[in-house]
Design a protein around this motif. Sequence first.
Motif, mmCIF file in Angstrom:
data_model
loop_
_atom_site.group_PDB
_atom_site.id
_atom_site.type_symbol
_atom_site.label_atom_id
_atom_site.label_comp_id
_atom_site.label_asym_id
_atom_site.label_seq_id
_atom_site.Cartn_x
_atom_site.Cartn_y
_atom_site.Cartn_z
ATOM 1 N N GLN A 214 0.811 -1.209 0.000
ATOM 2 C CA GLN A 214 0.000 0.000 0.000
ATOM 3 C C GLN A 214 0.853 1.272 0.000
ATOM 4 O O GLN A 214 0.440 2.272 -0.530
ATOM 5 N N PHE A 215 2.014 1.198 0.598
ATOM 6 C CA PHE A 215 2.732 2.457 0.831
ATOM 7 C C PHE A 215 4.092 2.568 0.159
ATOM 8 O O PHE A 215 4.640 3.651 0.078
ATOM 9 N N THR A 216 4.662 1.484 -0.292
ATOM 10 C CA THR A 216 6.000 1.617 -0.874
ATOM 11 C C THR A 216 5.936 1.707 -2.386
ATOM 12 O O THR A 216 4.930 1.326 -3.001
ATOM 13 N N SER A 217 7.019 2.189 -2.964
ATOM 14 C CA SER A 217 6.996 2.333 -4.416
ATOM 15 C C SER A 217 7.088 0.979 -5.097
ATOM 16 O O SER A 217 6.480 0.778 -6.142
ATOM 17 N N SER A 218 7.813 0.033 -4.492
ATOM 18 C CA SER A 218 7.848 -1.300 -5.115
ATOM 19 C C SER A 218 6.472 -1.943 -5.064
ATOM 20 O O SER A 218 6.040 -2.604 -6.007
ATOM 21 N N ALA C 326 12.357 3.429 -18.084
ATOM 22 C CA ALA C 326 12.625 4.261 -16.915
ATOM 23 C C ALA C 326 13.818 5.173 -17.177
ATOM 24 O O ALA C 326 13.785 6.357 -16.857
ATOM 25 N N PHE C 327 14.871 4.632 -17.788
ATOM 26 C CA PHE C 327 16.051 5.438 -18.095
ATOM 27 C C PHE C 327 15.669 6.620 -18.966
ATOM 28 O O PHE C 327 16.044 7.751 -18.712
ATOM 29 N N ARG C 328 14.920 6.335 -20.005
ATOM 30 C CA ARG C 328 14.560 7.403 -20.947
ATOM 31 C C ARG C 328 13.731 8.469 -20.250
ATOM 32 O O ARG C 328 13.897 9.653 -20.484
ATOM 33 N N ARG C 329 12.816 8.014 -19.403
ATOM 34 C CA ARG C 329 11.990 8.979 -18.688
ATOM 35 C C ARG C 329 12.869 9.841 -17.764
ATOM 36 O O ARG C 329 12.635 11.033 -17.627
ATOM 37 N N ASN C 330 13.861 9.228 -17.167
ATOM 38 C CA ASN C 330 14.732 9.992 -16.277
ATOM 39 C C ASN C 330 15.590 10.992 -17.037
ATOM 40 O O ASN C 330 15.892 12.058 -16.532
ATOM 41 N N VAL C 331 15.985 10.621 -18.250
ATOM 42 C CA VAL C 331 16.811 11.514 -19.038
ATOM 43 C C VAL C 331 16.014 12.736 -19.483
ATOM 44 O O VAL C 331 16.574 13.782 -19.782
ATOM 45 N N GLY C 332 14.684 12.593 -19.527
ATOM 46 C CA GLY C 332 13.917 13.778 -19.898
ATOM 47 C C GLY C 332 12.893 13.531 -20.982
ATOM 48 O O GLY C 332 12.799 14.296 -21.936
ATOM 49 N N LEU C 333 12.161 12.452 -20.835
ATOM 50 C CA LEU C 333 11.128 12.167 -21.815
ATOM 51 C C LEU C 333 9.799 12.002 -21.098
ATOM 52 O O LEU C 333 9.711 11.296 -20.096
ATOM 53 N N ASN C 361 8.954 7.048 -7.894
ATOM 54 C CA ASN C 361 10.360 6.871 -7.543
ATOM 55 C C ASN C 361 11.127 8.195 -7.443
ATOM 56 O O ASN C 361 12.303 8.206 -7.148
ATOM 57 N N LYS C 362 10.423 9.289 -7.736
ATOM 58 C CA LYS C 362 11.106 10.586 -7.684
ATOM 59 C C LYS C 362 11.331 11.011 -6.233
ATOM 60 O O LYS C 362 10.499 10.747 -5.364
ATOM 61 N N LYS C 363 12.448 11.708 -6.004
ATOM 62 C CA LYS C 363 12.804 11.866 -4.598
ATOM 63 C C LYS C 363 11.895 12.832 -3.847
ATOM 64 O O LYS C 363 11.756 12.749 -2.644
ATOM 65 N N ASN C 366 9.190 10.381 -2.564
ATOM 66 C CA ASN C 366 9.589 9.054 -2.132
ATOM 67 C C ASN C 366 10.671 9.182 -1.072
ATOM 68 O O ASN C 366 11.704 9.785 -1.289
ATOM 69 N N LYS C 367 10.382 8.644 0.093
ATOM 70 C CA LYS C 367 11.348 8.689 1.173
ATOM 71 C C LYS C 367 11.526 7.266 1.698
ATOM 72 O O LYS C 367 10.549 6.611 2.048
ATOM 73 N N TYR C 368 12.742 6.816 1.782
ATOM 74 C CA TYR C 368 13.033 5.435 2.202
ATOM 75 C C TYR C 368 12.143 4.458 1.444
ATOM 76 O O TYR C 368 11.597 3.525 2.015
ATOM 77 N N SER C 369 11.951 4.752 0.167
ATOM 78 C CA SER C 369 11.121 3.942 -0.730
ATOM 79 C C SER C 369 9.648 3.862 -0.311
ATOM 80 O O SER C 369 8.890 3.040 -0.807
#
Lengths: 358, 305, 512, 320
Positions: A214-218, C326-333, C361-363, C366-369
């Motif tokens: 529910q809460f993690t990105s994975s 994911a790579f492409r999106r991170n590079v700017g797409l 997944n952006k910081k 997202n904290k500690y995943s």
Amino acid sequence: MNLQRKIQQLLKPLIQPMIAVMIGLLTGALAIALVGESIFGTYKVMWDGAFGNFYFLTATLARATPIILVGLGLALAFRAGVFNMGAEGQMVLGAVCAALAALYVPGSGIVKLFSAFFAGFIAGGLWSLLAGWMEVKYKVQLLISTLLLNYVAVLFAGYLVAEPFQDKSGSAALAQTPMIDQSVWLPKLFAGMSVHMGFVIAVVGAVIFYVFLQFTSSGYEVRMLGKNPFFAEYGGINKHKVLLFSMFFSGGIAGLAGTVEVLGSQYRYVEGALTVPGYAWTGLMAALLANSNPLGTAVAAILLAALQTGAMGMERNTEVPLEIASVIQGVLILFVTAKFTLSWWKVKKKAGDVNGTV
Amino acid sequence: MELFDYSLFASAIRMVSPILLAALGGALCARVGIFNVGLEGLILAGAFSAIVGNYYSGSVIVAVLTGAFGGVLVSLLFGLATIKFKANPIVAGIAINFLVLGLTTFGLRAIFQVKGAFYDKDMNGLPKWDLPLIENIPVIGKLLYGHSPLVYMAFFAAILLYIFLFKTVVGFRILAVGKNEAAARSLGLKVTVLQYGAIVASGVLCGLAGTQLSLGQVTMFTEGMTAGRGFIALVAMMLGGSHPIGIIGSSLLFGLMDAMSIRLQGFSMPTQFTAMLPYVITIIAMFFLKDRGLESQASGQQSSR
Amino acid sequence: MTYRLEMKEMTKKYGDFLANDGISIQLKKGEVLAIVGENGAGKTTLMRMLYGLEQPTSGEIILNGKQAQFYGPQDAIEQGIGMVHQHFMLFSDFTVTENIVIGHEPMKNGFFNRKMAAEQVQKLSDQYKIQVDPSKKAGDCSVGEQQRIEILKVLYQGAEIIILDEPTAVLTPFEVEELLKTIRYLADQGKSIILITHKLPEVMKVADHVTVLRNGRVTGNVRKVDTSIDQLATMMVGRELQQLSERNQHNGEPLLELEAVSIKGKSSKPVLDQLSLTVHRGEIVGVAGVSGNGQSELIQAISGLISVDQGDIRLDGTKLMGKSVAFRRNVGLAHIPEDRYLWGAAKEATIEETGVMGYHNKKDFNKYSFILKSSFQEVVKTWIDRFEIKVKSLDDKSGNLSGGNLQKLIVARELGFETDFLIAAEPTRGVDIGAMEYIHEAILEKRNRGDGILLVSSELSEILLLSDRIAVMFEGKIVDVLDRQDATEERLSVLMAGGKEDESSTKNTTTA
Amino acid sequence: GGSEESENNSNSTSEDKKKIALVLPEKMGVNPFFQQMDEGAKQAAEEFGVELKTIESTDHAAIEENLRVAVAEGYDLIITSSFESEDALKKVAAENPDRQFAIIDTVVDLPNVQSVNFREHEAAYLLGAAAGLSTKTDKVGMVVAMDIPLMKKWTVAFEQGLKETNPEAEFLVNYVGSFSDPAKAKELALLQASKGADFVAGASAVGDLGVFEAAKEQGFFTSGQDIDRTEVDPEHVVLSQLKGTDAAAYETVKAFANGSFEPGVVEYGLKEKGVGLTYVTHESKTPLHSFVGQEAIDQVKALYDEIIAGNKVIENPLSE
Ligand SMILES: Nc1ncnc2c1ncn2[C@@H]1O[C@H](COP(=O)(O)OP(=O)(O)OP(=O)(O)O)[C@@H](O)[C@H]1O
Ligand SMILES: Nc1ncnc2c1ncn2[C@@H]1O[C@H](COP(=O)(O)OP(=O)(O)OP(=O)(O)O)[C@@H](O)[C@H]1O
Ligand SMILES: [Mg+2]
Ligand SMILES: [Mg+2]
């Protein structure tokens, strides 16, 4: 108005299972009456057998332990959108490897214990991963392959304990490993009761799994993969990685189900001890009943276990044959995911609305 | 070597026929979008009711009818749960398996006053048909000769089902329902009727599968005598892509491997490994049949969500 | 003359929500009635009631002077009503013939006479001048062809009243032309047609009458000859439409570079054939083409959804070949997908879950995943405000959003990444003109900020409106790139059909 | 927890009849072995005025559960059976040293447990010997439920008997893989017959019925297990290897009722008439089939006499 809606919303999901329970109990009542026993008395005995006192409650929880874990494992796969039917094989392999690790890894009890958990998890996980890998790499359908791999795993485990690792001490008649040293046993939660540490592991597992999902990105990635793999892929989620990951953990958790049974209850791997009770199927039902919600799966597993322990109580204390219990259970489960409310509830609600406006 | 001989194949054909019949039943369900894991229960119901019919009437024909009827009754229950009440088909299927196991065991007690198994030496099994022409066919004649009528029926049913599905209008509509239920509904096709029809037919097929088991292969009923055949049928169905001809192939593959695994028991390999053979071979076969049965898988996956 | 169909005071409630609120429409024989309105105005709901898919809360349907009630589509079909759904109801594994005759199959002793069916379909196709290939699989047909199958199916069922729900949303300009001709032809043959669309020029071309809906009510009921596009638009959105903002001048660096990109298809022809293309900063490059000429593959190749056999793709100098999505999106797409239900969202996921894709997944989120739910919800709320997305709650399922609102959500999500480069594929498909305005404005604004945009659209007007340069695709190749000022609908149409403007001359020289 | 309850219950039982629980490790239905045990115990309970409750266990985990509950519910003697119950009984009996237990068909070495042990291998040896003497084709088969160590008590001793009386004889073994699959058991019997076996011993629990059918169909001969199965089809079921679980249960209940119950091991072998073979150790209602013949029976009887006299020892294949 708002409160009423809230209450309705809270009750809504309960209505269906309640109707199913009613139908199940009615069918059972019919059968009990046919045998000429007291319906109320019999049900009372059943209830007592499952929850009647602290002892029976713990017995129910003990039985629920592997079911919860299997259910959780399957729920993970279902959430990722893969239909893992291989819990039985994964559980059995996990159990046998855990037993072997507990027996043969050198070191102190705690070392053995950890190696057993590790072995059980890895064995179940890898077996499941095999099916995932065949699906991803060779498009071999997972639904079929997991079903087939069950037979292979059960037979292979049977071979291990019938031949090379068979218990040669004592009467040596069963296909089973020798008994595990007491230092590796999972402690019982209460003296003289069968519920053991595995139950705590299962419940904690359910909570962790819930939080993860529910809460993690994975967890988010797993859920989105299950809901729409194209969307997941488009969003940058590595479809294959998440699928394999899910399958590995799915099987690993099923492997843990076998592990805790071995370390907490039987203290050895006994052929058939995990397959005959149908833990895998019951766990599958628990996961499906709860729509793969981890906490719901745990609750459903406990209820299904209660049905079984209740039936055992009935068998012990009444003349009603044991089969009646499986009939009740069958009918109940048959309708438990049914959507009775769809029409009935709607009609009622409409009537209510009319009343409200008039 | 004596691994392959006529009796191997003949035995395979005998042992495969209940699986084939049930797999065809499962395929019909899959074709209307219902994944039926309750085959095991349906077969068991058929096996039991066939014995009941036989015992009370003494007639094999009545037994076949009651066997089919038993399958139909249980399949209707399954249909009621899944179609009318929209229950999850997999849950309902598992429930059916539990339920029938309980009911038949209870029935053994209630009807025959026995536990575990009912056997009566005066009970007549299905006759063996010595079809006159078949025996004279070279090579395969011997294989095809002298089976119970239901064995021939199983293969005949597969061909019939093939014609039905792919050549008739009703079959066409059944296919349509399975491919896209929403579209079929929007066209005004009687989806529910077709689904019930398919489920009842699958009940008949599974009932006959059970009859072949309890009156064809042996003449008795024992508790849980299906011994996992329903699940094998499920695999055969998926492997055959829910296509009747494909299912003949996959069932035969399985039956042959099973018969072979028995023969391999003599060859100083642990029996656990010989017993694995059919499953392992089936998995290997799947590498070559990747795209088969995707629909049934899809239906399975859907119900998980 | 009496009306062939009248719907009187139709009301439909979903819970407390009034989807249709006392809507009335009339339709004569041989007439085309257009129903227009914003996303969620209640058009589809009204038609579903007419087709028996929904039961009205109140109101009556009068068919040929008699009151009628439909409990299911079969009732409607029997009474001569046919519906071509917005999302096609086809069996992709079945042949065109099978798709058309299903439900009324010609048979002999219960056997499906496929040969006779094919003949009948051919006859019907000739009679109404609607071209299809009876033996082809529906799944192999182009969208336009699939639409023709749907129309033939309805005709085969003997429909006198034909409902078309947003039939042009997915068609190419040429196909739209054909369809409009067909509609007119059918009306001339005495069929009555209800056409739901967001495209007002089409309405003006083909309709006799127009009914405008807003928020479940009728806000206008006019004869075509008495109205104009502007008036209709005002009735629809309740305000005047605005002009697109100015485009500032930009001569940016190359941003996206494709060099000789090739993808081998399953058939002998490559899907992408030595395709080269450059998108600069501060530029919108439009890709025009008849659908099925490799546009989808081009988009997927750039975003990493399919693998490329040959060539080179660079984004701001970074090689993208063989890299993950994911790579492409991170590079700017960022990427507005062409099919919002297939790629852009999960119907079963909540609005929030659909929105968070790519941000999870952006910081900042997202904290500690763990996903920071509250900070993300803040952001979604700003999207909802900016694009006026109509949502009940963030926990509602995305599938419950109307198509237009879901599209706005997806656009907001992709713009929210603030990447240098954006793929905008069919950004306004099936979206009402109000929403279209927002989306166009947003895309242009992004360009004006100096970002590069690849716009793929089957809507020529959209391409012409937004693009700085226009690349035309045909059979996996870019056959020409035109500057904004050089491009006209006619020139593009010729190129899209595979003809080079100077084709005849080059041919002559090579053969000579 | 369990001990508290037993205290509560013990005062109520003191005035009542003695209460005995028979906890079966499986559901009774699948196995005549347990049916017999149940019958024997019931009969003794009736004759000697004790209360008896039979509890069937649905699965392995249920055994321990049922034993514990039986303790909690204050049964004075708890009888269980089979290897499957060994672990559970060891735990429960050790935790309840003040309670009496008995286990039939295996040995649990605890001060409050009586173990009743069968030497089936002795009977299997006799059956094998009879088969060796009777076969005309020198091929003898056996259809065995599962390839698990327990079944060696049947297969190994049978083969020993077979080879000793008929060194030429070939021994075919096939495993069903289940205790309740007569259809497969039948196929296996047919297979062995097709390889030339004229005698196929059934050792596949419920599957034996399938073996009998195969015998009837193909006209070979077969034998049953536990009780006298020759009645099923005297033409083809010509022998039966006997195991007196009823007697064992009967004696245990009787001893307890009479106060002569003692912990320790009670052996049931040929000598004690706890196991046997039709025509050799026990009479049968069906007349002896000519396939076996009196001559063979006499020879087997001689072997039997040697064993009970202690001149010949049949090794238990499980105790290596
Ligand atoms: N089954 C339903 N339950 C609840 N609300 C619904 C349902 N169907 C439609 N609605 C609501 O009714 C309103 C009208 O929907 P409808 O589909 O008729 O709009 P539309 O005019 O066709 O929109 P679009 O232009 O996007 O196709 C929408 O706000 C929608 O959310
Ligand atoms: N369960 C529901 N609750 C609320 N609204 C619903 C529900 N089911 C459907 N709807 C609404 O019904 C309408 C009809 O669905 P449909 O697929 O026609 O969408 P649409 O908006 O017309 O799609 P598009 O814009 O992509 O053409 C949608 O507007 C959707 O919001
Ligand atoms: Mg609509
Ligand atoms: Mg729309």
